[in-house]
Write a protein that holds these residues in place. Structure first.
Motif, mmCIF file in Angstrom:
data_model
loop_
_atom_site.group_PDB
_atom_site.id
_atom_site.type_symbol
_atom_site.label_atom_id
_atom_site.label_comp_id
_atom_site.label_asym_id
_atom_site.label_seq_id
_atom_site.Cartn_x
_atom_site.Cartn_y
_atom_site.Cartn_z
ATOM 1 N N LEU A 73 0.859 -1.194 0.000
ATOM 2 C CA LEU A 73 0.000 0.000 0.000
ATOM 3 C C LEU A 73 0.888 1.235 0.000
ATOM 4 C CD1 LEU A 73 -2.958 1.172 0.471
ATOM 5 C CD2 LEU A 73 -2.350 1.209 2.902
ATOM 6 N N LEU A 74 0.672 2.118 -0.988
ATOM 7 C CA LEU A 74 1.383 3.403 -1.014
ATOM 8 C C LEU A 74 0.549 4.410 -0.233
ATOM 9 C CD1 LEU A 74 3.566 5.404 -2.186
ATOM 10 C CD2 LEU A 74 1.990 5.708 -4.133
ATOM 11 N N VAL A 75 1.201 5.137 0.709
ATOM 12 C CA VAL A 75 0.483 6.130 1.513
ATOM 13 C C VAL A 75 1.083 7.506 1.257
ATOM 14 C CG1 VAL A 75 -0.293 6.745 3.842
ATOM 15 C CG2 VAL A 75 0.175 4.342 3.286
ATOM 16 N N VAL A 76 0.254 8.444 0.794
ATOM 17 C CA VAL A 76 0.721 9.801 0.486
ATOM 18 C C VAL A 76 -0.199 10.790 1.202
ATOM 19 C CG1 VAL A 76 1.226 11.487 -1.315
ATOM 20 C CG2 VAL A 76 1.508 9.035 -1.796
ATOM 21 N N CYS A 77 0.392 11.569 2.116
ATOM 22 C CA CYS A 77 -0.431 12.463 2.944
ATOM 23 C C CYS A 77 0.125 13.882 2.973
ATOM 24 C CB CYS A 77 -0.468 11.955 4.387
ATOM 25 S SG CYS A 77 -1.051 10.263 4.550
ATOM 26 N N THR A 78 -0.741 14.830 3.303
ATOM 27 C CA THR A 78 -0.290 16.200 3.548
ATOM 28 C C THR A 78 -0.730 16.618 4.952
ATOM 29 O OG1 THR A 78 -2.338 17.238 2.780
ATOM 30 C CG2 THR A 78 -0.635 16.804 1.114
ATOM 31 N N ILE A 79 -0.011 17.602 5.491
ATOM 32 C CA ILE A 79 -0.409 18.189 6.782
ATOM 33 C C ILE A 79 -0.539 19.693 6.601
ATOM 34 C CG2 ILE A 79 0.136 18.424 9.224
ATOM 35 C CD1 ILE A 79 2.016 16.092 9.006
ATOM 36 N N ARG A 80 -1.688 20.245 6.970
ATOM 37 C CA ARG A 80 -1.914 21.687 6.892
ATOM 38 C C ARG A 80 -2.423 22.198 8.241
ATOM 39 N NH1 ARG A 80 -1.601 23.370 1.744
ATOM 40 N NH2 ARG A 80 -1.544 21.681 0.201
ATOM 41 N N ASP A 81 -2.320 23.517 8.422
ATOM 42 C CA ASP A 81 -2.951 24.098 9.610
ATOM 43 C C ASP A 81 -4.372 24.520 9.252
ATOM 44 O OD1 ASP A 81 -2.870 26.534 8.300
ATOM 45 O OD2 ASP A 81 -1.096 27.255 9.390
ATOM 46 N N THR A 82 -5.099 25.089 10.200
ATOM 47 C CA THR A 82 -6.519 25.393 9.943
ATOM 48 C C THR A 82 -6.696 26.554 8.951
ATOM 49 O OG1 THR A 82 -6.522 26.660 12.013
ATOM 50 C CG2 THR A 82 -7.456 24.448 12.091
ATOM 51 N N ASN A 83 -5.571 27.246 8.608
ATOM 52 C CA ASN A 83 -5.659 28.272 7.569
ATOM 53 C C ASN A 83 -5.301 27.716 6.196
ATOM 54 O OD1 ASN A 83 -6.336 30.394 9.357
ATOM 55 N ND2 ASN A 83 -4.178 30.448 10.024
ATOM 56 N N GLY A 84 -5.002 26.421 6.126
ATOM 57 C CA GLY A 84 -4.675 25.810 4.837
ATOM 58 C C GLY A 84 -3.193 25.837 4.493
ATOM 59 N N ALA A 85 -2.345 26.385 5.360
ATOM 60 C CA ALA A 85 -0.908 26.450 5.079
ATOM 61 C C ALA A 85 -0.235 25.116 5.425
ATOM 62 C CB ALA A 85 -0.277 27.577 5.899
ATOM 63 N N GLU A 136 0.700 1.115 -11.865
ATOM 64 C CA GLU A 136 -0.534 1.908 -11.881
ATOM 65 C C GLU A 136 -1.647 1.283 -11.039
ATOM 66 O OE1 GLU A 136 -1.874 3.245 -15.670
ATOM 67 O OE2 GLU A 136 0.087 4.069 -16.232
ATOM 68 N N ASP A 137 -1.621 -0.060 -10.871
ATOM 69 C CA ASP A 137 -2.694 -0.676 -10.070
ATOM 70 C C ASP A 137 -2.276 -0.930 -8.618
ATOM 71 O OD1 ASP A 137 -0.949 -2.718 -10.444
ATOM 72 O OD2 ASP A 137 -2.481 -4.236 -10.917
ATOM 73 N N HIS A 138 -1.163 -0.335 -8.194
ATOM 74 C CA HIS A 138 -0.708 -0.410 -6.806
ATOM 75 C C HIS A 138 -1.766 0.258 -5.919
ATOM 76 C CE1 HIS A 138 2.917 -1.027 -4.214
ATOM 77 N NE2 HIS A 138 2.299 -0.156 -3.450
ATOM 78 N N LYS A 139 -2.048 -0.339 -4.787
ATOM 79 C CA LYS A 139 -3.059 0.250 -3.904
ATOM 80 C C LYS A 139 -2.564 1.568 -3.306
ATOM 81 C CE LYS A 139 -6.597 -2.794 -2.369
ATOM 82 N NZ LYS A 139 -7.255 -3.458 -1.221
ATOM 83 N N LEU A 140 -3.472 2.513 -3.164
ATOM 84 C CA LEU A 140 -3.099 3.867 -2.737
ATOM 85 C C LEU A 140 -4.025 4.391 -1.632
ATOM 86 C CD1 LEU A 140 -1.521 6.606 -3.279
ATOM 87 C CD2 LEU A 140 -3.401 7.148 -4.876
ATOM 88 N N LEU A 141 -3.399 4.990 -0.606
ATOM 89 C CA LEU A 141 -4.157 5.696 0.444
ATOM 90 C C LEU A 141 -3.662 7.133 0.480
ATOM 91 C CD1 LEU A 141 -5.838 6.055 3.101
ATOM 92 C CD2 LEU A 141 -3.905 5.063 4.336
ATOM 93 N N THR A 142 -4.573 8.074 0.314
ATOM 94 C CA THR A 142 -4.176 9.488 0.449
ATOM 95 C C THR A 142 -5.053 10.125 1.523
ATOM 96 O OG1 THR A 142 -5.765 10.268 -1.202
ATOM 97 C CG2 THR A 142 -3.570 9.680 -2.005
ATOM 98 N N TYR A 143 -4.487 11.092 2.245
ATOM 99 C CA TYR A 143 -5.271 11.792 3.269
ATOM 100 C C TYR A 143 -4.630 13.142 3.554
ATOM 101 C CZ TYR A 143 -8.633 12.130 7.085
ATOM 102 O OH TYR A 143 -9.695 12.498 7.877
ATOM 103 N N ASP A 144 -5.477 14.135 3.744
ATOM 104 C CA ASP A 144 -4.991 15.477 4.081
ATOM 105 C C ASP A 144 -5.325 15.760 5.544
ATOM 106 O OD1 ASP A 144 -4.079 15.971 1.438
ATOM 107 O OD2 ASP A 144 -6.165 16.339 0.830
ATOM 108 N N PHE A 145 -4.295 15.721 6.382
ATOM 109 C CA PHE A 145 -4.490 15.984 7.814
ATOM 110 C C PHE A 145 -4.487 17.492 8.085
ATOM 111 C CE2 PHE A 145 -2.666 11.696 7.656
ATOM 112 C CZ PHE A 145 -3.482 11.011 8.526
ATOM 113 N N VAL A 146 -5.304 17.927 9.008
ATOM 114 C CA VAL A 146 -5.342 19.342 9.389
ATOM 115 C C VAL A 146 -5.124 19.448 10.899
ATOM 116 C CG1 VAL A 146 -6.739 21.443 9.456
ATOM 117 C CG2 VAL A 146 -6.918 19.887 7.498
ATOM 118 N N LEU A 147 -4.010 20.097 11.281
ATOM 119 C CA LEU A 147 -3.667 20.224 12.707
ATOM 120 C C LEU A 147 -4.214 21.525 13.287
ATOM 121 C CD1 LEU A 147 0.053 19.006 12.897
ATOM 122 C CD2 LEU A 147 -2.084 17.683 12.989
#
Lengths: 329, 329
Positions: free
Chosen positions: B137-149, B281-292
């Motif tokens: 499983l490929l996991v690709v995530c971002t972390i932003r603050d509550t203003n989107g930065a 291309e058919d590798h399983k993928l999990l993406t999520y955008d975390f907001v701290l």
């Protein structure tokens, strides 16, 4: 497990406000209706407690560590959870609910952790204490039923500390039971024996419960008392104690055992008792008339009190095996 | 002790109805106002629980024995009281109260008993699991603050089971940490790594808590998930997890960890991610955008929620050290 066996009603999205109904929902498959009801009330109160205090994660962890320590200090001869229940007033409350007493009968109180099953039978007038330092006390009691008739053949278990405030089991070097005995009431419902005048003593306070008391600004002392337990078929098992009036801890018992009806004044034997029981006239004397309640009366009163208490709460109940469970619509 | 030092306000004659106020009275000398308030609510709920269930002496003893066993099975690597708190929904409730989340930020969930402090730093794109049987499983995530930065330099602690549903610490013969890692977000707030697809597993259910679940007709399973913990100065510590949609245990998690906003759909990498992250291309993928959420925002929201909840209960409070205590008149 086979996931297809999951029959639990699905939960809704969890929030601070709906977690309680979700936990009750997931517990709803319990096939014991009494347990289901007890758990429903437990979860509701546990969650309301957290919501009302806004319990912090740190406090939660402190609480769980405390409960863990209370469990870990328990041994075959030390039950710290009973002690915790005692100092929080839960023990006396449960006893009062489970053993309700009609007006005029003898009230119950906390058992405490020092009852044993090794006391020996004492003949009428025998001495239950071998402690030469104790102040001699003559104890003369009667047992009657709620109609005033004497009750013969009641097994009475009696125990008290020595003059230093310690029960026999608290002395590592003890040679056998002391300060405890079993008696049986005679045809006139009388039992009498020689004891020593009770003294105040602290509950075990070297563990987590002792630390809790200290943080709460409380002392660990119990006022001077003597324990009695009454057993006869057809009568509700009575666990009680008599407390000496004007003890310095009379109104601040660490385990909430004192009830007004159980507080006694010690007197002196006087000419009549001195002649009858073979003591000097100024020998200290304790007299008490115990009144036992029948099993039938107790069960009826318990059920009546349950109905009344739950009606007051607006909860419809039915009584199953003597205990309330909610009446389903 | 010197009885003259007893400063406790005298109790009244104890009854089923006044025992609660008497216990609160005897606890009133506690010099920590927060502890006094917590104990007042605890005693009130404990007593109301007994009164509403008409708890019997036998049930009381069963309960105390259960609590004793829960304490006695605890060791350095097993905390059965946390497990008990988890299955009663208390853990998730306390986390939600203590770490409130403004709309749009990432919700928290239960920590669980399998976090360790021995995970090793993993470079971007590294593999956190050595299990060859796991589905990649490929996991690709971002972390932003509550203003989107984007938030750079956040320490992220990640842990999951192997393909058999066991954490590394549950294998007696393990050679080192596996299925867990530490990462740090980059300038764009991104962190990514290779893992295996989470599977469902049971919580430890060979002890008293497992027996309780069985009596309640509940299973001990948790739905498939991956744990994440986020730490950066100035931000509220976030303990959370992502859950796979349509897991057979999604709506009956034994520890109430699932929140809608944390349920994810796994996808396939597709041409863009395949090229960028070096997978098929058919590798399983999990993406999520975390907001701290910042510490300041969290504290303000916690205090606002506390005031609102206690006003609703008709209780006047003031906030001391971030926690409510009753406002004395």
């Amino acid at each position: 497990m086979d996931p297809s066996q999951v029959k639990i009603p699905p939960m809704k999205d969890l929030t601070v406000d709906n977690i309680t109904e979700n936990v009750i929902r997931i517990n709803s498959l319990c096939d014991d209706p009494r347990m289901k009801y007890v758990l429903e009330r437990l979860v509701t109160h546990l969650h309301d407690f957290a919501r009302e205090t806004r319990l912090s994660s740190q406090e939660w962890m402190t609480g769980l560590k405390f409960l863990t320590e209370v469990g870990q200090i328990c041994t075959d001869v030390r039950q710290e959870y009973i002690l915790l229940s005692d100092v929080l007033g839960l023990s006396i409350l449960v006893d009062s609910i489970d053993h309700p007493k009609p007006s005029g009968s003898t009230e119950g109180t906390v058992l405490g952790p020092f009852h044993t099953h090794e006391a020996e039978e004492l003949p009428a007038g025998g001495a239950m204490s071998k402690d030469p330092e104790g102040e001699p006390l003559l104890v003369v009691c009667t047992i009657r039923d709620t109609n005033g008739a004497p009750v013969e053949g009641v097994k009475i278990d009696i125990w008290e500390t020595d003059s230093t405030g310690h029960y026999d089991v608290q002395h590592a070097d003890r040679e056998g039971p002391d300060g405890r005995c079993i008696m049986h009431s005679d045809k006139e419902g009388i039992f009498w024996f020689n004891a020593i005048t009770p003294v105040p003593y602290p509950i075990p306070h070297d563990g987590p419960v002792g630390r809790l008391l200290k943080k709460l600004g409380r002392h660990p002392y119990r006022p001077s008392h003597m324990h009695f337990m009454f057993e006869k078929e057809g009568f509700d098992h009575l666990i009680t104690a008599l407390y000496l009036r004007n003890d310095p801890f009379e109104t601040s018992d660490a385990v909430f055992g004192v009830k007004d009806s159980l507080v006694v004044d010690l007197g002196r034997a006087g000419p009549e008792y001195a002649a009858k029981y073979g003591v000097s006239e100024d020998h200290k004397l304790l007299t008490y008339d115990f009144v036992l309640v029948s099993d039938v009366e107790t069960r009826e009163l318990r059920e009546k009190n349950s109905k009344a208490a739950l009606d007051k709460l607006g909860r419809k109940v039915k009584i199953v095996n003597g205990l309330p469970i909610p009446e389903l619509d």
